[in-house]
Design a protein around this motif. Structure first.
Motif, mmCIF file in Angstrom:
data_model
loop_
_atom_site.group_PDB
_atom_site.id
_atom_site.type_symbol
_atom_site.label_atom_id
_atom_site.label_comp_id
_atom_site.label_asym_id
_atom_site.label_seq_id
_atom_site.Cartn_x
_atom_site.Cartn_y
_atom_site.Cartn_z
ATOM 1 N N GLU A 126 0.828 -1.221 0.000
ATOM 2 C CA GLU A 126 0.000 0.000 0.000
ATOM 3 C C GLU A 126 0.854 1.259 0.000
ATOM 4 O OE1 GLU A 126 -3.091 0.283 3.014
ATOM 5 O OE2 GLU A 126 -3.499 -1.846 2.656
ATOM 6 N N GLY A 127 2.044 1.162 0.562
ATOM 7 C CA GLY A 127 2.926 2.324 0.631
ATOM 8 C C GLY A 127 4.165 1.931 1.406
ATOM 9 N N GLY A 128 5.061 2.877 1.629
ATOM 10 C CA GLY A 128 6.230 2.586 2.441
ATOM 11 C C GLY A 128 7.536 2.886 1.732
ATOM 12 N N ALA A 129 8.612 2.283 2.260
ATOM 13 C CA ALA A 129 9.957 2.580 1.768
ATOM 14 C C ALA A 129 10.247 1.746 0.517
ATOM 15 C CB ALA A 129 10.975 2.296 2.877
ATOM 16 N N HIS A 130 9.703 2.159 -0.594
ATOM 17 C CA HIS A 130 9.895 1.438 -1.861
ATOM 18 C C HIS A 130 10.278 2.459 -2.936
ATOM 19 C CE1 HIS A 130 8.220 -2.132 -0.038
ATOM 20 N NE2 HIS A 130 7.204 -1.414 0.378
ATOM 21 N N THR A 131 11.531 2.873 -2.895
ATOM 22 C CA THR A 131 12.003 3.928 -3.787
ATOM 23 C C THR A 131 11.737 3.570 -5.253
ATOM 24 O OG1 THR A 131 13.691 4.511 -2.190
ATOM 25 C CG2 THR A 131 14.020 5.298 -4.449
ATOM 26 N N GLY A 132 11.107 4.482 -5.943
ATOM 27 C CA GLY A 132 10.878 4.284 -7.382
ATOM 28 C C GLY A 132 9.629 3.501 -7.707
ATOM 29 N N ASP A 133 8.918 3.016 -6.693
ATOM 30 C CA ASP A 133 7.707 2.235 -6.966
ATOM 31 C C ASP A 133 6.463 3.102 -6.819
ATOM 32 O OD1 ASP A 133 8.541 -0.407 -7.649
ATOM 33 O OD2 ASP A 133 9.293 -0.605 -5.599
ATOM 34 N N ILE A 134 5.339 2.538 -7.229
ATOM 35 C CA ILE A 134 4.077 3.270 -7.152
ATOM 36 C C ILE A 134 2.973 2.295 -6.761
ATOM 37 C CG2 ILE A 134 3.623 3.018 -9.650
ATOM 38 C CD1 ILE A 134 2.569 6.000 -9.463
ATOM 39 N N SER A 135 2.074 2.740 -5.892
ATOM 40 C CA SER A 135 1.045 1.836 -5.365
ATOM 41 C C SER A 135 -0.216 1.905 -6.213
ATOM 42 C CB SER A 135 0.700 2.205 -3.923
ATOM 43 O OG SER A 135 -0.061 3.394 -3.913
ATOM 44 N N ALA A 136 -1.069 0.905 -6.010
ATOM 45 C CA ALA A 136 -2.341 0.863 -6.724
ATOM 46 C C ALA A 136 -3.188 2.096 -6.388
ATOM 47 C CB ALA A 136 -3.087 -0.423 -6.354
ATOM 48 N N ALA A 137 -3.183 2.484 -5.102
ATOM 49 C CA ALA A 137 -3.980 3.654 -4.704
ATOM 50 C C ALA A 137 -3.476 4.921 -5.396
ATOM 51 C CB ALA A 137 -3.939 3.822 -3.186
ATOM 52 N N MET A 138 -2.168 5.004 -5.610
ATOM 53 C CA MET A 138 -1.605 6.203 -6.266
ATOM 54 C C MET A 138 -2.032 6.289 -7.728
ATOM 55 S SD MET A 138 2.229 6.067 -4.802
ATOM 56 C CE MET A 138 2.596 6.364 -3.081
ATOM 57 N N ILE A 139 -2.008 5.150 -8.417
ATOM 58 C CA ILE A 139 -2.417 5.224 -9.826
ATOM 59 C C ILE A 139 -3.921 5.464 -9.923
ATOM 60 C CG2 ILE A 139 -0.462 3.981 -10.831
ATOM 61 C CD1 ILE A 139 -2.133 1.491 -10.943
ATOM 62 N N ALA A 140 -4.685 4.919 -8.967
ATOM 63 C CA ALA A 140 -6.131 5.189 -8.958
ATOM 64 C C ALA A 140 -6.355 6.684 -8.730
ATOM 65 C CB ALA A 140 -6.819 4.357 -7.881
ATOM 66 N N ASP A 141 -5.567 7.262 -7.847
ATOM 67 C CA ASP A 141 -5.694 8.690 -7.545
ATOM 68 C C ASP A 141 -5.364 9.545 -8.775
ATOM 69 O OD1 ASP A 141 -5.983 10.897 -5.644
ATOM 70 O OD2 ASP A 141 -3.815 11.142 -5.871
ATOM 71 N N ALA A 142 -4.468 9.037 -9.617
ATOM 72 C CA ALA A 142 -4.102 9.767 -10.844
ATOM 73 C C ALA A 142 -5.164 9.618 -11.930
ATOM 74 C CB ALA A 142 -2.747 9.276 -11.352
ATOM 75 N N GLY A 143 -6.133 8.736 -11.713
ATOM 76 C CA GLY A 143 -7.214 8.585 -12.695
ATOM 77 C C GLY A 143 -7.261 7.225 -13.356
ATOM 78 N N ALA A 144 -6.365 6.321 -12.993
ATOM 79 C CA ALA A 144 -6.381 4.980 -13.601
ATOM 80 C C ALA A 144 -7.609 4.213 -13.122
ATOM 81 C CB ALA A 144 -5.115 4.210 -13.227
ATOM 82 N N LYS A 145 -8.194 3.474 -14.051
ATOM 83 C CA LYS A 145 -9.338 2.637 -13.695
ATOM 84 C C LYS A 145 -8.960 1.160 -13.707
ATOM 85 C CE LYS A 145 -12.492 5.886 -13.334
ATOM 86 N NZ LYS A 145 -11.519 6.926 -12.954
ATOM 87 N N PHE A 146 -7.823 0.849 -14.313
ATOM 88 C CA PHE A 146 -7.393 -0.547 -14.375
ATOM 89 C C PHE A 146 -5.869 -0.605 -14.349
ATOM 90 C CE2 PHE A 146 -7.209 0.870 -18.759
ATOM 91 C CZ PHE A 146 -6.098 0.225 -19.277
ATOM 92 N N VAL A 147 -5.365 -1.808 -14.153
ATOM 93 C CA VAL A 147 -3.917 -2.001 -14.212
ATOM 94 C C VAL A 147 -3.619 -3.335 -14.909
ATOM 95 C CG1 VAL A 147 -3.840 -2.973 -11.854
ATOM 96 C CG2 VAL A 147 -1.767 -2.016 -12.865
#
Ligand code: PGA
Length: 257
Positions: free
Chosen positions: A68-89
């Motif tokens: 969901e989040g945390g110390a993952h440099t360079g990564d991106i979470s599902a919630a973040m892409i949803a927040d950007a407007g993504a509807k699927f992955v």
């Protein structure tokens, strides 16, 4: 339920803001093909700008992290892409399995995280040339899906709304040579029976199974005529509105006659 053909563009690591005009052209053209569901998975950096402008097409991502989040440099979470407007992955693409060492269980963890964030999933599977030559393609793909698909309890609601499976033989990706319609028919039937086994008759039949690997306007009509093919995941040919919408047109034709 019979769902609309699903035509998804996977832009991979292509596209800066200069490509927004192409996304606009795809969105405008998609408004003339309402019998087809058209979607684009651009690089992360273009999700929000395309989402902001798009009126018709769905916008998604090509991967997400399982946490969901945390110390993952360079990564991106599902919630973040949803927040950007993504509807699927898109998950479990062979380029990620190969270049990033993604295992089935890691892909499954990503799927569960994506569903929890409210995203739809396109789950990729596909065998290498060696596996196909050894005659084990169907067994390999079924095992890969068993290990990668999320548990039924995670897929609340209409299964077909949450899950799409993309069969992409590795040897057909980016090579210009798609799988034969016989090979596609055999594999899609095997995937269908696995989905029914895992999720039950009604739900398993509701999931679209799309084909990917060198789909282009020239071969799309033949591929879409194969039983159990519910659309296409398109790489190279999704980078221009002309070729991508040529494929969408081929998917809408059976409905226009
Ligand atoms: P391709 O890629 O259409 O360029 O073969 C398909 C994919 O990798 O999703």
């Amino acid at each position: 339920m019979t769902r609309r053909p699903y035509i998804v563009g996977n832009w991979k690591m292509h596209g800066t803001r200069a490509m927004l005009s192409e996304a606009r052209a795809i969105d405008r053209a998609a408004q003339r093909h309402m019998k087809v569901e058209v979607a684009l998975a651009p690089p992360y950096t273009l999700i929000h700008p395309i989402h902001r402008e798009a009126e018709q097409i769905g916008v998604g991502a090509q991967d997400c992290h399982h946490a969901e989040g945390g110390a993952h440099t360079g990564d991106i979470s599902a919630a973040m892409i949803a927040d950007a407007g993504a509807k699927f992955v898109i998950l479990g693409h062979s380029e990620r399995r190969t270049a990033h060492g993604e295992t089935d269980s890691r892909v499954q963890a990503k799927a569960e995280s994506a569903l929890a964030a409210g995203l739809r999933i396109i789950m990729c599977c596909g065998e290498s040339a060696e596996t196909r030559e050894s005659g084990n393609a169907v067994a390999f793909v079924k095992a890969q899906l068993r290990g990668s698909l999320p548990a039924f309890e995670q897929l609340l609601g209409e299964l077909g709304d949450r899950l799409t499976v993309a069969y992409e033989p590795i040897w057909a990706i980016g090579t210009g040579t798609a799988a034969t319609t016989d090979d596609i028919a055999e594999m899609h039937a095997a995937i269908r029976s696995l989905l029914v086994e895992l999720y039950g008759e009604e739900q398993g039949n509701d999931v679209r199974i799309i084909y990917g690997g060198s789909v282009k306007p020239e071969n799309a009509t033949a591929i879409f005529a194969v039983p159990n093919v519910g659309g296409a995941l398109v790489g190279g040919a999704s980078l221009t509105a002309d070729t991508f919408m040529g494929i969408a047109l081929a998917a809408s034709e059976p409905f226009d006659v």
